[in-house]
Design a protein around this motif. Structure first.
Motif, PDB file in Angstrom:
ATOM      1  N   ASN A 527       0.822  -1.256  -0.006  1.00  9.76           N
ATOM      2  CA  ASN A 527       0.060  -0.002   0.028  1.00  9.76           C
ATOM      3  C   ASN A 527       0.848   1.314  -0.092  1.00  9.76           C
ATOM      4  O   ASN A 527       0.558   2.231  -0.859  1.00  9.76           O
ATOM      5  CB  ASN A 527      -0.927  -0.037   1.088  1.00  9.76           C
ATOM      6  CG  ASN A 527      -2.196  -0.413   0.835  1.00  9.76           C
ATOM      7  OD1 ASN A 527      -2.755  -0.680  -0.114  1.00  9.76           O
ATOM      8  ND2 ASN A 527      -2.806  -1.270   2.038  1.00  9.76           N
ATOM      9  N   ASN A 531       1.333   3.766  -3.098  1.00 13.06           N
ATOM     10  CA  ASN A 531       0.964   5.405  -3.176  1.00 13.06           C
ATOM     11  C   ASN A 531       2.127   6.070  -3.567  1.00 13.06           C
ATOM     12  O   ASN A 531       2.260   7.297  -4.210  1.00 13.06           O
ATOM     13  CB  ASN A 531       0.531   5.547  -1.457  1.00 13.06           C
ATOM     14  CG  ASN A 531      -0.671   5.036  -1.346  1.00 13.06           C
ATOM     15  OD1 ASN A 531      -1.516   4.967  -2.263  1.00 13.06           O
ATOM     16  ND2 ASN A 531      -1.077   5.329  -0.238  1.00 13.06           N
ATOM     17  N   GLU A 534       2.955   6.084  -7.097  1.00 13.76           N
ATOM     18  CA  GLU A 534       1.549   6.835  -7.669  1.00 13.76           C
ATOM     19  C   GLU A 534       1.971   8.379  -7.700  1.00 13.76           C
ATOM     20  O   GLU A 534       1.457   9.289  -8.473  1.00 13.76           O
ATOM     21  CB  GLU A 534       0.514   6.557  -7.019  1.00 13.76           C
ATOM     22  CG  GLU A 534       0.042   5.069  -7.710  1.00 13.76           C
ATOM     23  CD  GLU A 534      -1.378   4.416  -6.908  1.00 13.76           C
ATOM     24  OE1 GLU A 534      -1.644   3.240  -7.057  1.00 13.76           O
ATOM     25  OE2 GLU A 534      -1.641   5.065  -5.735  1.00 13.76           O
ATOM     26  N   LYS A 580      -7.036  10.702  -5.378  1.00 10.11           N
ATOM     27  CA  LYS A 580      -7.025  10.158  -6.836  1.00 10.11           C
ATOM     28  C   LYS A 580      -8.238   9.773  -7.463  1.00 10.11           C
ATOM     29  O   LYS A 580      -9.245   9.665  -7.129  1.00 10.11           O
ATOM     30  CB  LYS A 580      -6.017   8.803  -6.786  1.00 10.11           C
ATOM     31  CG  LYS A 580      -4.556   9.049  -6.192  1.00 10.11           C
ATOM     32  CD  LYS A 580      -4.104   7.663  -5.992  1.00 10.11           C
ATOM     33  CE  LYS A 580      -2.836   7.986  -4.839  1.00 10.11           C
ATOM     34  NZ  LYS A 580      -2.369   6.783  -4.407  1.00 10.11           N
TER      35      LYS A 580
END
Ligand code: ADP
Ligand code: MG
Length: 623
Positions: A527, A531, A534, A580
């Protein structure tokens, strides 16, 4: 014959003439003498009448025969009322017999003698003295009255002064020492003997200077000042014969009592010790003031800051120099919102005496500090106090509790809902696959792609939801954190290459094995790393590190992306918080929950434009 007779007659006449002229002369002389005597008598009478002293003529029984004018001034009684009365009448009882005795005695004596008697005039509160003398040759007496009130009073006052000085000298609580020009002590009172720990005899053998502890500069200064000003007040250390040292306050006056010099001493050793103690307690107070955890601001009637302790400076994020003397009301920044203002409370303090509240403000123009404050008006001589306690941490804690309770509710719901959705989902997926393999699929290939990707998205959400519910069969096993991290990075490597992101690893040399749920931890790492990928743009870097201390492991995942604002940072971990387009806002929430189940915690540091660091603390304790 006739000639002879004639001659004889002539001679006789001559003689008679001579005699007449002699007699005439004698007569003249006598007349003059008489005039003179009369004049003297008259003068005497005038002297008697006009004397400023009262005069009374008495007979041998004391009865008043004559009085002069001045008597009226003394007795305020008319002459006619006095003549014929006995003088004893005007004497106080105790002197009446004295007068009678004296007069009867004097009646037999030839020479004049004087007795002095006192008489009081009760009406005027005045005193007279009577001088009585016998008038030579006559059985009469002359009494001269003198007003001695002034003298008497003067005498009385002098006696009183002397008594007063005596009392003052012996009974004074201060030590008094009288000394001669050469310094020799002449007299000392009880208090002085006690101060100097000496008997009077001992003291009389000494000079004051014998008791001075050190004849240093200050002693010389005292002597000089005495010589020039005749008096001096000071403090000096004295050494007593028993070896005791005493700090004495003294006043010395030269030529003050009957030509002697006088020094008055007071033992201030105790006061001196007390001052030292006071100083001690003052410094103790100052230390307490400085070291207490609560911030304390001391301000005067005009709200000017007069002192401020370390804790308060820390809260206000200022140094002492820049705050001292500033007006507190002017200085304090506006509160975050209405009701979180300290200023109105400070302004109403004069009426209220004390008040309190919570004040949220930004002291560095950036993050918010929440302070609990208490104000108290006029705690001493016009100074008021404001005490501050930083409850920002508490506020954060409250926020966390709020978050985690939402989490809890969602978790409970999630388990039920997720299962309800998953079952029809399985059926849907099966049928879609069937449809896809049928011929019709060529007509609408896009539809299938969309349906499949949306379905997998729903699946992801449901899976994450499921993770929130109590893990069904959590198995804590011994696993190596480095290995879990490596597997995570391997898994995400393809995506990283796609985004042009570099991984770096920095692991500790020591063992990183711990009891944990490896798949859950992997989920957390995925996770957070995902992130990070991203948010990164071209040229991004993700640094991972694992450190170990005897108590815990620290896993840090750091990116050099855009970071987050404070407001965004505060929202991390809230369910459905995402920035997002296709985000779920559940990744971090799940991660926080997993780490919590491992009794650890996650801290996030982020700087806008700089990057973000996730610190995961995991305790080494065996679960
Ligand atoms: P999602 O990734 O689905 O948005 P997450 O719970 O994983 O949900 O993350 C929530 C939000 O936290 C993200 O949308 C993003 O705004 C922010 N975030 C998480 N990690 C980072 C990071 N490394 N840098 C910047 N923002 C981040
Ligand atoms: Mg995410």
């Amino acid at each position: 014959m006739s000639g002879e007779i004639y001659t004889k007659e002539m001679q006789h006449i001559q003689q008679l003439k001579k005699k007449i002229s002699f007699l005439e002369q004698e007569n003249k002389r006598l007349k003059a003498e008489k005039n003179c005597r009369e004049m003297v008598e008259e003068l005497k009478t005038a002297a008697f009448e006009n004397s400023s002293e009262g005069m009374v003529i008495l007979d041998e029984k004391g009865v008043i025969l004559e009085v002069n004018y001045a008597i009226k001034d003394i007795f305020h009684i008319h002459k006619k009322d006095m003549v014929g009365r006995n003088l004893t009448h005007y004497l106080p009882q105790e002197y009446r017999d004295d007068l009678r005795n004296w007069i009867s005695l004097q009646s037999f004596e030839k020479d004049a003698k004087t007795a002095v008697l006192s008489m009081a005039n009760p009406a005027r509160d005045s005193f007279s003295e009577i001088h009585i003398s016998r008038i030579t040759k006559y059985p009469y007496f002359l009494a001269v009255l003198k007003d001695v009130t002034y003298l008497r009073n003067l005498e009385r006052r002098q006696r009183k002064d002397a008594a007063l000085f005596h009392d003052f000298f012996t009974e004074a609580l201060d030590g008094i020492v009288l000394w001669k020009e050469n310094g020799e002590i002449v007299s000392a009172n009880k208090a002085a003997l006690a101060i100097f720990e000496s008997s009077l005899e001992e003291m009389k053998r000494k000079k004051i200077s014998d008791y001075v502890y050190k004849k240093d500069d200050s002693y010389i200064h005292i002597i000089k000042s005495l010589c020039s000003k005749n008096s001096h007040r000071d403090e000096l250390m004295f050494l007593m014969p028993n070896g005791q040292k005493k700090l004495l306050e003294f006043t010395t006056k030269l030529h003050s009592v009957e030509g002697l010099h006088m020094s008055i001493f007071r033992n201030i050793t105790e006061r001196y010790n007390m001052e030292l103690e006071l100083l001690d307690s003052k410094s103790m107070f100052e230390t307490i003031f400085e070291e207490v955890f609560d911030g304390v601001i001391l301000w005067d009637r005009d709200y000017n800051i007069s002192d401020i302790n370390k804790a308060a400076l820390r809260m206000l994020q200022k140094d002492k120099e820049s705050l001292l003397g500033l007006n507190l009301i002017d200085y304090l920044p506006e509160g975050k919102s209405i009701g979180e203002e300290i200023k109105p409370k400070l302004l109403s303090l004069r009426e209220e005496g004390q008040n309190r509240g919570i004040y949220t403000a930004s002291f560095n123009g950036d993050d918010w500090t929440q302070l609990e404050f208490r104000n108290k008006y006029n705690i001493y001589s016009g100074f008021s106090i404001t005490a501050l306690r930083d409850i920002t941490e508490n506020a954060i804690l409250e926020e966390q509790i709020r978050k985690s309770s939402t989490l809890h509710v969602i978790g409970e719901l999630a388990a039920g809902i997720a299962h309800e959705i998953r079952n029809p989902m399985t059926a849907l997926k099966g049928f879609i696959q069937l449809l896809e393999s049928s011929n019709d699929s060529e007509k609408h290939p896009m539809y299938f792609t969309v349906i499949k990707s949306e379905l997998s998205r729903i699946e992801t959400i449901i899976n994450e939801f499921l993770l929130l519910s109590k893990p069904q069969n959590v198995k804590f096993v011994k696993a190596d954190l480095q290995q879990i991290m490596n597997e995570t990075l391997d898994l995400l490597n393809a995506q990283a290459v796609l985004y042009n992101v570099q991984f770096t690893r920095n692991y500790t040399n020591s063992l990183t094995e711990m009891f944990c749920e490896p798949n859950q931890l992997k989920k957390v790492f995925i996770n957070i790393v995902k992130n990070a990928i991203e948010v990164l743009e071209v040229g991004g870097e993700i640094k991972t590190s694992i450190k170990s201390t005897p108590e815990y492991f620290l896993i840090t995942i750091e990116d050099n992306g855009n970071g987050m604002s404070k407001e965004k940072l505060a929202k991390l971990g809230e369910p459905f918080y995402t920035t997002k387009e296709k985000g779920t806002g559940l990744g971090l929430m799940v991660s926080f929950k997993i780490i919590k189940e491992h009794a650890g915690k996650i801290e996030v540091e982020s700087e806008e434009g700089e990057g973000t660091k996730f610190h995961i603390y995991l305790p080494r304790k065996k679960q």
